[in-house]
Design an enzyme around this catalytic site. Structure first.
Site, mmCIF file in Angstrom:
data_model
loop_
_atom_site.group_PDB
_atom_site.id
_atom_site.type_symbol
_atom_site.label_atom_id
_atom_site.label_comp_id
_atom_site.label_asym_id
_atom_site.label_seq_id
_atom_site.Cartn_x
_atom_site.Cartn_y
_atom_site.Cartn_z
ATOM 1 N N ASP A 29 -1.180 41.172 -6.818
ATOM 2 C CA ASP A 29 0.028 40.748 -7.526
ATOM 3 C C ASP A 29 0.896 41.972 -7.806
ATOM 4 O OD1 ASP A 29 1.767 39.942 -9.891
ATOM 5 O OD2 ASP A 29 0.696 38.067 -9.536
ATOM 6 N N ILE A 30 2.207 41.850 -7.634
ATOM 7 C CA ILE A 30 3.097 42.997 -7.887
ATOM 8 C C ILE A 30 3.359 43.225 -9.371
ATOM 9 C CG2 ILE A 30 4.203 42.866 -5.622
ATOM 10 C CD1 ILE A 30 6.642 41.594 -7.067
ATOM 11 N N ASN A 86 -1.035 27.589 -11.974
ATOM 12 C CA ASN A 86 0.046 27.062 -12.805
ATOM 13 C C ASN A 86 0.775 25.963 -12.021
ATOM 14 O OD1 ASN A 86 -0.453 29.058 -14.813
ATOM 15 N ND2 ASN A 86 0.721 30.529 -13.619
ATOM 16 N N VAL A 95 6.776 30.723 -8.709
ATOM 17 C CA VAL A 95 6.975 30.601 -7.265
ATOM 18 C C VAL A 95 6.443 29.237 -6.856
ATOM 19 C CG1 VAL A 95 6.407 31.530 -4.992
ATOM 20 C CG2 VAL A 95 6.759 33.098 -6.930
ATOM 21 N N HIS A 99 -0.379 28.568 -5.438
ATOM 22 C CA HIS A 99 -1.101 29.835 -5.445
ATOM 23 C C HIS A 99 -2.063 29.881 -6.616
ATOM 24 C CE1 HIS A 99 2.540 30.461 -7.858
ATOM 25 N NE2 HIS A 99 1.903 31.442 -8.496
ATOM 26 N N MET A 100 -3.087 30.672 -6.423
ATOM 27 C CA MET A 100 -4.129 30.845 -7.425
ATOM 28 C C MET A 100 -4.166 32.324 -7.789
ATOM 29 S SD MET A 100 -8.187 30.097 -6.832
ATOM 30 C CE MET A 100 -7.786 28.491 -6.193
ATOM 31 N N HIS A 101 -4.265 32.593 -9.078
ATOM 32 C CA HIS A 101 -4.416 33.972 -9.547
ATOM 33 C C HIS A 101 -5.894 34.233 -9.803
ATOM 34 C CE1 HIS A 101 -0.080 34.520 -10.429
ATOM 35 N NE2 HIS A 101 -0.127 33.224 -10.659
#
Length: 113
Positions: A29-30, A86, A95, A99-101
């Protein structure tokens, strides 16, 4: 389509990749929220969890298998890690590409956020 994650998956935008196969891509992640913070995406664009269908069951399982592999490779599987998805703006999604963190290497409390 003007999706940043689609552009990363297509190689149009650079990312620090940590995992990739034909269906899934994962990268750092940025804007990390933990010492280890990886974003895991399907290569195919699906906007939100609300948009998945029965045909996406295998793909969603592949995201979880990728998370498991990344956690093992990064040495956090035993100590623990957090997976977050989310959904929509009210759920914190920024976004609109599923996606999964995967976050680890710091304590996490409950309830989250």
């Amino acid at each position: 389509m003007d999706c940043i994650f689609c552009k990363i998956a297509a190689g149009e935008i650079p990312a620090e990749k940590v995992y990739e196969d034909d269906h899934v891509l994962a990268f750092h992640d940025i804007n990390p929220q933990a010492p280890l913070h990886v974003v895991i995406i399907p290569r195919r664009h699906i906007a939100t969890i609300n948009d998945i269908g029965e045909a996406d069951t295998d793909l969603m399982g592949r995201l979880l298998q990728a998370a498991k592999a990344i956690a093992a490779r990064e040495g956090v599987a035993g100590d623990g890690y957090r997976l977050v998805v989310n959904v929509n703006r009210g759920g914190g999604q920024v976004v609109f590409h599923i996606h999964m963190h995967l976050m680890a290497k710091r304590p996490f409390g409950w309830p989250a956020g």
